[in-house]
Enzyme design. Structure first.
Site, short mmCIF file in Angstrom:
data_model
loop_
_atom_site.label_atom_id
_atom_site.label_comp_id
_atom_site.label_asym_id
_atom_site.label_seq_id
_atom_site.Cartn_x
_atom_site.Cartn_y
_atom_site.Cartn_z
N ASP A 87 -6.55 0.90 12.55
CA ASP A 87 -6.17 0.69 11.16
C ASP A 87 -5.99 -0.81 10.93
O ASP A 87 -5.92 -1.58 11.89
CB ASP A 87 -4.85 1.44 10.90
CG ASP A 87 -4.35 1.25 9.48
OD1 ASP A 87 -5.19 1.26 8.56
OD2 ASP A 87 -3.14 1.07 9.30
N GLU A 130 5.23 -1.92 -2.81
CA GLU A 130 6.08 -1.73 -3.98
C GLU A 130 7.25 -2.71 -3.97
O GLU A 130 7.61 -3.27 -5.01
CB GLU A 130 6.61 -0.29 -4.00
CG GLU A 130 5.64 0.72 -4.56
CD GLU A 130 6.33 2.00 -4.97
OE1 GLU A 130 7.38 2.31 -4.38
OE2 GLU A 130 5.83 2.68 -5.89
#
Length: 1079
Positions: free
Chosen positions: A428, A531
């Site tokens: 990843d 976020e």
């Protein structure tokens, strides 16, 4: 780990769970039958009709009473153990046994005991998420957890009881800082609007607080025991499952139906925080809770050497059968031709009627005598070696990450040597190659880019502390936030309407929780670093997210407090790749704010935004080329009549249990369209320390690195260059961006034509094979390109490339490249790519990631590695090995993996050799004793040979051997290559061991035989007695085996880094034999 040898299928399987899984299987069968869970509050009689389990848990496999029978049953599932048990019974038959029964019983008991002790330890100590400590004694922890106190509402009053006595349908009271007893539906709490704050660190590793909201129909009950006791609502919900982030159901109460989702459910294992008390309705108990559903057995991974050992043991069985058959024929011939001469003093027993009958008995006699051909201690020895090598990983201080106080962890003991054979690493990007610590770096608003540093003349200059924006005018600003473009502050202060909406969107469209422990000091709890970075940025620029309730969001806009009514949240998902909120402004306008992946938002924009979107997309490409993570921001003002119609559809979809997610997605699409583009954000995620150096080192070891990420193409490619997966000196980097199957296939073939033109010809060997045999999969051979190349493919193109008729084309093209980057991928596609390489290349694969979206590929790969990062512990809990930094991967593979592989190969070579050399002496002796199944060795020597004399030296070698030290292993990665090709132990090496054993047994028998045969002492007495011959063969054998073990050592110095290197096992076994011989 335990193995079961299936004779016919030649498959090793893990049976350790067999008996303990009976209870689990009963639960699974019950759950399969349970299509829908139905329960009533405060009605135990009704709920008992469904026979739901109680709230007690059992994580241990054994009890004091069932350990012996269950463990023995498991162990005799192994063919080798079962073989020796049968052998023991054969030895009790005097007509065929030439060995004492204890020659088999003692080794068997020792092997069973060692394995039993290990199983007992494994059963006593376990890591179980959701319990207060990492390493607990299972039985003690079971008792401790089951006997915890809980407050249950009974007949209008609160009574203290034990966790184990909680039942489905009970209403329980939970208090601050206490763990949640079962999976409960939140009814009411001490906080406004029925909110309850929880910590889920024991479930997913995330330390930030999450908020749950009580059902609206019950939140007003608060702590009124009379109302709670009278509550008789009926819940219909999904059956028990292991999905931690999913729950759907309905509550029927007073004629109304309320939808229940994950936000209303408190899971067992969570801790109540910042909430004085709350009441909940028990929905799932004990083994049905999501915590226990996730702590069940996982897929057992087997190494290539496991499969090979399985085949070799079968070969040994066939060889043993052939030898016994040959010797029994020799016995029959000898009895027919010469045996009758000895009838006078060696008469046949009454049950022997002919030489054929005697030959049949001789077969079984030799089956007993030659039993040591089958390695009884092979599996237990392998387990000990693997366990020791696992501890080396756990104890490695150079893989300890001090900032988090986290060591590397081998979460399985069965894959150590596989670490020395890896050829493909699937990684990843975010949080694995990068730090996953997000910093708001740049943005684009209405086509204008912000984030560059300018001097007084308006010239772009490098960022420096002197150019840092001063946010002192904002007393709520985060002092740790840094930004260097003052023009954005000026645009905010000038009240530019689009800039205003841009930051308003960032302050409203999120799931962040705020906490104000000290007045004026806000602390944000974000579920993702992205976020947190965006909300912090909007906070510093004057749009401060202050607080939220289930119905409102409070924002301080440039010093003015404004409260927005929250009408709906359209959740983010990996499929949607966007999130939206619908709010009602103080001016009574209904607004939808949306942020998400640029490729997704681009398709949802109003046609009037075409020109702006093109400019913004160009700017996003520039951001991505700098390695920044990008999102698009858009909004839409909604007509109230349209919204009222839509909200009804939304409510109907929410109340649907069947295909709820699909129906919600369709409803979301109706309103998330014709959006007005505001701009885009660019967040910096820096590379972890040592990543480029690690990848270069792994490439030298002929390990290929593929990056599988959900990020946009430009960002992924830039990171690939930064970490040296792609290099500037490459001949080409191919981009596969087709949007249909034909285009993708053509792009792949074009790339392959450039790398290896002859691979497209019909005369190519692979094409010839494919034309003849269309059935797949088969082993794809390595193809050598004419240069150095890279490949980039997007998730859209990958969807076509992974189809059955194009996947092999993708594999051939990708495997010829030095580096591969797959971007915009879904979690399923990650697992599919790993599986594709596994199926066709037949090589060892490793997947490494840090997030829940990486679990699929971690489980699909031969070896799964979890990074303990910013995205919780989901990946780590599903992994085989875990640590905190990507750079530790080179040490895991090149040091621990290589050592483990070398040690295992040396052990197996020596193990098979010493058994062959020992056993085949009996074969040669048969030609001198009339094939009478007599043994050469003393009975006790046979008993202790595998148990002590030859086991200690090789275990010492297999646990401490280092052919080169760790420094040289890392300096010369090329030393890793033999393991990739399995050169040190394979079928060819096994044959060499067999031939070496045959030769050694021949010498060990005939040299002593020639020495003592017809020999006399000086006084004329005969010294060629059997005992002298046997002792000579035994002593010679022990000397030869000890010297062979010492010769297999790669180093002989006594000290290495001040640690003892000459283990006592090697000379100790020889010394023990000499002591016992003298006595």
């Amino acid at each position: 780990m335990k193995y079961v040898k299936a004779f016919i299928s030649e498959i090793l399987w893990d049976c350790s769970w067999f008996c303990s899984a009976m209870y689990e299987r009963e639960n699974e069968q019950r759950q399969n039958e349970e299509e829908e869970r139905i329960l009533q509050a405060n009605n135990r009689r009704f709920n008992s009709l469904f026979e739901y389990p109680d709230n007690s848990i059992k994580t241990s496999k054994y009890s004091f009473f069932n350990f012996l029978p269950v463990n023995l049953f498991e162990q005799f599932q192994r063919l080798a153990n079962a073989y020796f048990l049968i052998l023991l019974f054969l030895q009790l038959i005097p007509q065929i046994s030439s060995l004492a029964w204890y020659t088999t019983v003692i080794p068997l008991i020792v092997v069973l005991s060692i394995t039993g002790v290990k199983d007992a330890i494994d059963d006593v100590v376990k890591w179980l998420p959701g319990l207060p400590s990492l390493h607990l004694k299972r039985h003690q922890s079971d008792q401790q957890v089951n006997n915890r106190s809980v407050l249950i509402l009974v007949n209008g009053r609160i009574e203290e009881n034990k966790w184990r006595n909680v039942q489905v349908g009970d209403i329980i009271k939970l208090e601050n800082d206490h763990p949640v007893t079962a999976d409960v539906l939140l009814l009411s709490s001490s906080e406004p609007y029925g909110l309850t704050y929880i910590e889920t660190a024991d479930l997913d590793g995330e330390t930030n607080l999450k908020v749950k909201q009580a059902v609206s129909a019950t939140s007003d009950m608060e702590d009124n025991l009379e109302l709670l006791s009278a509550f008789n609502g009926e819940v219909r919900c999904e059956p028990p499952n292991n999905k931690l982030d999913r729950f759907s159901g309905t509550l029927s109460y007073l004629g109304d139906t309320y939808f229940l989702d994950y936000e209303r459910l408190l899971l067992r294992g969570c801790i109540i925080r910042n909430t004085d008390w709350c009441y909940g309705l028990v929905v799932y108990t004990g083994p049905d809770t999501k915590l226990m559903q996730n702590s069940g057995r996982s897929t057992f991974k087997r190494t290539h050497i496991d499969h090979l050992m399985n085949v070799l043991v079968l070969w040994i069985f066939m060889l043993l059968g052939g030898m016994c058959f040959l010797l029994s024929i020799g016995h029959g011939i000898w009895e027919s031709n010469r045996g009758y001469h000895f009838q006078a003093f060696l008469p046949w027993e009454r049950y022997i009627t002919s030489s054929a009958a005697s030959s049949a008995l001789a077969f079984w006699s030799y089956f007993i005598v030659l039993n040591t051909m089958v390695p009884i201690s092979l599996y237990v020895s392998v387990e000990i070696i693997r366990l020791g090598n696992s501890y080396y990983i756990n104890w490695d201080r150079k893989m300890f990450y001090a900032p988090k106080n986290t060591p590397a962890q081998a979460r399985t003991t069965t894959l150590n040597e596989e670490l020395g054979q890896v050829e493909y690493v699937f990684s990843d990007k975010t949080g694995t190659l990068t730090e996953n610590v997000m910093i708001f770096n740049k943005c684009s608003i209405n086509g204008k880019t912000y984030g560059y540093s300018y001097d007084e003349n308006g010239q772009c200059v490098p960022k420096s502390p002197s150019n840092k924006v001063d946010f002192s005018y904002n007393h709520l600003a985060d002092p740790k936030f840094s930004f260097y473009d003052k023009t954005l502050v000026e645009a905010v202060k000038s009240e530019d309407p689009l800039v205003y909406l841009f930051f308003l969107c960032l302050s409203l469209c999120h799931t962040v929780m705020s906490e104000e422990k000290v007045e004026g000091e806000l602390v944000y709890q974000a579920q993702s670093p992205d976020e947190g970075a965006l909300v912090t940025a909007s906070r510093n620029f004057g749009f401060v997210f202050h607080s939220r309730t289930p119905e409102t969001i409070t924002v301080i806009e440039m010093g003015r407090v404004r409260v927005y009514r929250l009408l709906a949240i359209l959740d983010f998902s990996n499929e949607r790749k966007r999130m939206s909120v619908i709010v009602q402004t103080p001016e009574d306008r209904v607004m939808l704010f949306c942020k998400g992946a640029d490729t997704i938002i681009y398709e949802l924009l109003h046609p009037s935004c075409a020109a702006l979107s093109d400019v913004t997309m160009d700017q996003l490409d520039d951001f991505a080329s700098e390695g920044l993570r990008t999102l698009m921001v858009a909004y839409r003002e909604l007509d109230k009549a349209f919204f009222q119609t839509w909200i009804k559809k939304h409510g109907e979809a929410w109340l649907t249990l069947e295909n709820r997610e699909k129906k919600l997605a369709l409803v979301y699409e109706e309103i998330e369209r014709d959006l007005v583009l505001l701009g885009a954000t660019a967040i910096e995620d820096k590379l972890q320390s040592g990543v480029p150096e690690t990848i270069v080192t792994l490439n030298k070891a002929k390990i290929k690195i593929w990056v599988l990420t959900g990020d946009k193409q430009e960002t992924a490619v830039n990171i690939a260059y930064s970490c040296r997966i792609f290099k500037d000196e490459m001949d080409a980097v191919f981009m596969v961006e087709g949007t249909d199957r034909e285009t993708v296939l053509e792009e792949l073939r074009t790339a392959r034509k450039k790398m290896k033109p002859e691979s497209l010809l019909e005369s190519d060997p692979i094409n010839i094979y494919l034309a003849r045999k269309s059935k797949m999969p088969f082993k794809a051979v390595d193809e050598v390109p004419n240069g150095s190349y890279g490949l980039v493919i997007s998730g859209c193109s990958l969807a076509y490339a992974l189809e059955s008729n194009t996947e092999f084309e993708l594999l051939r093209t990708a495997c010829m490249c030095k580096g591969v980057v797959c971007c915009r991928m879904t979690p399923l596609q990650k697992a599919q790519v790993v599986d594709l390489v596994k199926r066709y290349k037949k090589v060892v694969t490793l997947a490494i990631g840090d997030g829940a979206n990486d679990i699929g590929m971690i489980k699909a790969a031969h070896i799964g590695v979890g990074i303990s990062g910013q995205e919780g512990m989901q990946a780590t809990l599903s992994s085989d090995f875990s640590f905190c930094q990507f750079r530790y991967l080179q040490r895991l593979l090149l040091v621990h993996g290589r050592w483990s592989y070398n040690r295992m190969c040396k052990f197996l070579s020596y193990f098979f050799y010493k058994n062959f050399a020992f056993t085949l002496v009996h074969f040669w002796y048969a030609f001198f004793n009339g094939f009478s199944a007599q043994t050469v060795y003393d009975i006790w020597f046979i008993t202790f040979y595998n148990l002590i004399y030859t086991s200690l030296p090789i275990l010492g070698l297999s646990l401490f051997e280092k052919d080169v030290n760790e420094t040289w292993s890392l300096c010369y990665p090329e030393l890793y290559e033999p393991g990739q090709h399995n050169l040190y132990f394979n079928k060819k090496e096994f044959i060499k061991c067999l031939l070496h054993g045959i030769y050694s047994s021949f010498v060990l028998f005939f040299v002593p035989m020639g020495t003592v045969f017809n020999s006399e002492r000086s006084d004329g007495k005969d010294i060629s007695d059997f005992q002298s011959f046997s002792l000579l063969v035994q002593t010679t054998l022990i000397w030869v085996m000890t010297m062979q073990c010492l010769s297999d050592r790669s180093e002989y110095h006594l000290l290495d880094n001040d640690k003892p290197r000459l283990h006592v096992g090697q000379p100790g076994a020889l010394l023990l034999h000499l002591i016992l011989t003298v006595q």
